[in-house]
Design a protein around this motif. Structure first.
Motif, PDB file in Angstrom:
ATOM      1  N   ALA A   1       0.956  -1.143  -0.073  1.00  0.00           N
ATOM      2  CA  ALA A   1      -0.056   0.033  -0.018  1.00  0.00           C
ATOM      3  C   ALA A   1       0.980   1.168   0.089  1.00  0.00           C
ATOM      4  O   ALA A   1       1.988   1.508   0.761  1.00  0.00           O
ATOM      5  CB  ALA A   1      -1.003  -0.002   1.322  1.00  0.00           C
ATOM      6  N   GLY A   2       0.499   2.201  -0.984  1.00  0.00           N
ATOM      7  CA  GLY A   2       1.250   3.412  -0.968  1.00  0.00           C
ATOM      8  C   GLY A   2       2.574   3.462  -1.748  1.00  0.00           C
ATOM      9  O   GLY A   2       3.425   4.134  -1.748  1.00  0.00           O
ATOM     10  N   HIS A   3       2.995   2.312  -2.354  1.00  0.00           N
ATOM     11  CA  HIS A   3       4.257   1.986  -3.079  1.00  0.00           C
ATOM     12  C   HIS A   3       3.895   1.691  -4.555  1.00  0.00           C
ATOM     13  O   HIS A   3       2.848   1.576  -4.911  1.00  0.00           O
ATOM     14  CB  HIS A   3       5.158   0.776  -2.531  1.00  0.00           C
ATOM     15  N   SER A   4       4.910   1.785  -5.271  1.00  0.00           N
ATOM     16  CA  SER A   4       5.136   1.593  -6.621  1.00  0.00           C
ATOM     17  C   SER A   4       5.968   0.705  -7.144  1.00  0.00           C
ATOM     18  O   SER A   4       6.918   0.401  -6.295  1.00  0.00           O
ATOM     19  CB  SER A   4       5.191   2.554  -7.458  1.00  0.00           C
ATOM     20  N   PHE A   5       5.755   0.018  -8.213  1.00  0.00           N
ATOM     21  CA  PHE A   5       6.839  -1.193  -8.924  1.00  0.00           C
ATOM     22  C   PHE A   5       6.880  -0.367 -10.481  1.00  0.00           C
ATOM     23  O   PHE A   5       6.058  -0.028 -10.885  1.00  0.00           O
ATOM     24  CB  PHE A   5       6.022  -2.477  -9.194  1.00  0.00           C
ATOM     25  N   ARG A   6       8.258  -0.373 -10.694  1.00  0.00           N
ATOM     26  CA  ARG A   6       8.745   0.117 -12.116  1.00  0.00           C
ATOM     27  C   ARG A   6       9.391  -0.788 -12.943  1.00  0.00           C
ATOM     28  O   ARG A   6      10.509  -1.488 -12.170  1.00  0.00           O
ATOM     29  CB  ARG A   6       9.431   1.278 -11.997  1.00  0.00           C
ATOM     30  N   TYR A   7       9.226  -0.932 -14.183  1.00  0.00           N
ATOM     31  CA  TYR A   7       9.942  -1.980 -15.018  1.00  0.00           C
ATOM     32  C   TYR A   7      10.262  -1.385 -16.397  1.00  0.00           C
ATOM     33  O   TYR A   7       9.332  -0.596 -16.573  1.00  0.00           O
ATOM     34  CB  TYR A   7       9.631  -3.299 -14.653  1.00  0.00           C
ATOM     35  N   THR A   8      11.073  -1.691 -17.060  1.00  0.00           N
ATOM     36  CA  THR A   8      10.954  -1.617 -18.264  1.00  0.00           C
ATOM     37  C   THR A   8      11.217  -2.648 -19.353  1.00  0.00           C
ATOM     38  O   THR A   8      11.673  -3.625 -19.036  1.00  0.00           O
ATOM     39  CB  THR A   8      12.446  -0.566 -18.700  1.00  0.00           C
ATOM     40  N   SER A   9      10.350  -2.628 -20.397  1.00  0.00           N
ATOM     41  CA  SER A   9      10.240  -3.658 -21.393  1.00  0.00           C
ATOM     42  C   SER A   9      10.536  -3.227 -22.766  1.00  0.00           C
ATOM     43  O   SER A   9      10.620  -2.059 -22.801  1.00  0.00           O
ATOM     44  CB  SER A   9       8.957  -4.582 -21.252  1.00  0.00           C
ATOM     45  N   ARG A  10      10.315  -4.097 -23.764  1.00  0.00           N
ATOM     46  CA  ARG A  10      10.399  -3.636 -25.129  1.00  0.00           C
ATOM     47  C   ARG A  10       9.469  -4.089 -25.925  1.00  0.00           C
ATOM     48  O   ARG A  10       8.843  -5.261 -25.701  1.00  0.00           O
ATOM     49  CB  ARG A  10      11.882  -4.011 -25.699  1.00  0.00           C
ATOM     50  N   ALA A  11       9.097  -3.540 -27.129  1.00  0.00           N
ATOM     51  CA  ALA A  11       8.161  -4.031 -28.311  1.00  0.00           C
ATOM     52  C   ALA A  11       8.984  -3.927 -29.510  1.00  0.00           C
ATOM     53  O   ALA A  11       9.600  -2.673 -29.524  1.00  0.00           O
ATOM     54  CB  ALA A  11       7.278  -3.444 -28.142  1.00  0.00           C
ATOM     55  N   VAL A  12       8.901  -4.600 -30.430  1.00  0.00           N
ATOM     56  CA  VAL A  12       9.551  -4.662 -31.869  1.00  0.00           C
ATOM     57  C   VAL A  12       8.417  -4.559 -32.734  1.00  0.00           C
ATOM     58  O   VAL A  12       7.508  -5.452 -32.872  1.00  0.00           O
ATOM     59  CB  VAL A  12      10.415  -5.652 -32.051  1.00  0.00           C
ATOM     60  N   LEU A  13       8.352  -3.547 -33.442  1.00  0.00           N
ATOM     61  CA  LEU A  13       7.229  -3.294 -34.676  1.00  0.00           C
ATOM     62  C   LEU A  13       8.071  -3.563 -35.886  1.00  0.00           C
ATOM     63  O   LEU A  13       9.170  -3.284 -36.072  1.00  0.00           O
ATOM     64  CB  LEU A  13       6.657  -1.949 -34.500  1.00  0.00           C
ATOM     65  N   GLU A  14       6.899  -3.676 -36.975  1.00  0.00           N
ATOM     66  CA  GLU A  14       7.352  -3.615 -38.405  1.00  0.00           C
ATOM     67  C   GLU A  14       7.241  -2.300 -39.204  1.00  0.00           C
ATOM     68  O   GLU A  14       7.677  -2.243 -40.139  1.00  0.00           O
ATOM     69  CB  GLU A  14       6.642  -4.765 -39.325  1.00  0.00           C
ATOM     70  N   CYS A  15       6.858  -1.342 -38.294  1.00  0.00           N
ATOM     71  CA  CYS A  15       6.497  -0.044 -39.049  1.00  0.00           C
ATOM     72  C   CYS A  15       6.786   0.834 -37.710  1.00  0.00           C
ATOM     73  O   CYS A  15       6.956   0.516 -36.785  1.00  0.00           O
ATOM     74  CB  CYS A  15       5.062   0.340 -39.455  1.00  0.00           C
ATOM     75  N   PRO A  16       7.036   2.085 -38.302  1.00  0.00           N
ATOM     76  CA  PRO A  16       7.508   3.201 -37.133  1.00  0.00           C
ATOM     77  C   PRO A  16       6.456   3.625 -36.351  1.00  0.00           C
ATOM     78  O   PRO A  16       6.666   4.529 -35.311  1.00  0.00           O
ATOM     79  CB  PRO A  16       8.184   4.286 -37.896  1.00  0.00           C
ATOM     80  N   VAL A  17       5.115   3.360 -36.332  1.00  0.00           N
ATOM     81  CA  VAL A  17       4.174   3.824 -35.503  1.00  0.00           C
ATOM     82  C   VAL A  17       3.284   2.833 -35.000  1.00  0.00           C
ATOM     83  O   VAL A  17       2.917   1.831 -35.598  1.00  0.00           O
ATOM     84  CB  VAL A  17       3.008   4.968 -36.176  1.00  0.00           C
ATOM     85  N   GLY A  18       2.880   2.793 -33.629  1.00  0.00           N
ATOM     86  CA  GLY A  18       1.858   1.775 -33.167  1.00  0.00           C
ATOM     87  C   GLY A  18       1.070   2.255 -31.950  1.00  0.00           C
ATOM     88  O   GLY A  18       1.569   3.067 -31.526  1.00  0.00           O
ATOM     89  N   VAL A  19       0.518   1.412 -31.522  1.00  0.00           N
ATOM     90  CA  VAL A  19      -0.376   1.537 -30.076  1.00  0.00           C
ATOM     91  C   VAL A  19      -0.430   0.456 -29.271  1.00  0.00           C
ATOM     92  O   VAL A  19      -0.667  -0.588 -29.939  1.00  0.00           O
ATOM     93  CB  VAL A  19      -1.933   2.353 -30.617  1.00  0.00           C
ATOM     94  N   MET A  20      -0.227   0.584 -28.169  1.00  0.00           N
ATOM     95  CA  MET A  20      -0.059  -0.570 -27.029  1.00  0.00           C
ATOM     96  C   MET A  20      -1.456  -0.257 -26.173  1.00  0.00           C
ATOM     97  O   MET A  20      -1.375   1.057 -25.663  1.00  0.00           O
ATOM     98  CB  MET A  20       1.061  -0.830 -26.388  1.00  0.00           C
ATOM     99  N   GLN A  21      -1.825  -1.182 -25.680  1.00  0.00           N
ATOM    100  CA  GLN A  21      -2.740  -1.078 -24.549  1.00  0.00           C
ATOM    101  C   GLN A  21      -2.919  -2.282 -23.896  1.00  0.00           C
ATOM    102  O   GLN A  21      -2.471  -3.450 -24.567  1.00  0.00           O
ATOM    103  CB  GLN A  21      -4.318  -0.438 -24.917  1.00  0.00           C
TER     104      GLN A  21
END
Length: 127
Positions: free
Chosen positions: A77-97
């Motif tokens: 409670a009251g804390h956060s978790f932070r991480y970094t990951s990657r995505a590889v696309l075939e074109c220069p624009v995309g949307v993630m959700q």
């Protein structure tokens, strides 16, 4: 986006990785740093993830898996978790959700936390 019932906020900071991308090979690499903040009065555990990646040319990829970056973190409670990951696309624009499936360790109640859409855009793309 915030889940009002469970008071969890997810923020995402995407970044184009020019050093890892190869536009001539239709390879566009993006990193994204996610912060999951638990503003609730009790802890939660992040069990699994779901991502929907829509590329600019219309291709859709769905990714499901346990935890994030090999972990199923418990966020106090009251804390956060932070991480970094990657995505590889075939074109220069995309949307993630997507969403995270979490559990309240005290009650064993599972719940979903929505991740609002965010844009992935390479160089010289309109943001």
């Amino acid at each position: 986006m915030s889940d009002l019932v469970h008071d969890v906020t997810v923020t995402v900071e995407p970044e184009y990785r020019e050093d890892e991308s190869s536009p001539q090979e239709d390879r566009y690499v993006f990193s994204y740093t996610v912060t999951v903040y638990n503003a609730a009065a009790q802890s939660l555990q992040l069990l699994s993830r779901y991502w929907k990646i829509t590329q600019g040319h219309g291709k859709v990829q769905e990714v499901r898996g346990n935890g994030v970056v090999g972990k199923q973190p418990v966020i106090a409670a009251g804390h956060s978790f932070r991480y970094t990951s990657r995505a590889v696309l075939e074109c220069p624009v995309g949307v993630m959700q997507g969403s995270y499936t979490c559990i309240d360790p005290a009650t064993q109640e599972t719940f979903e936390v929505a991740i609002a859409p965010f844009r992935l855009a390479g160089p010289h793309q309109v943001h």
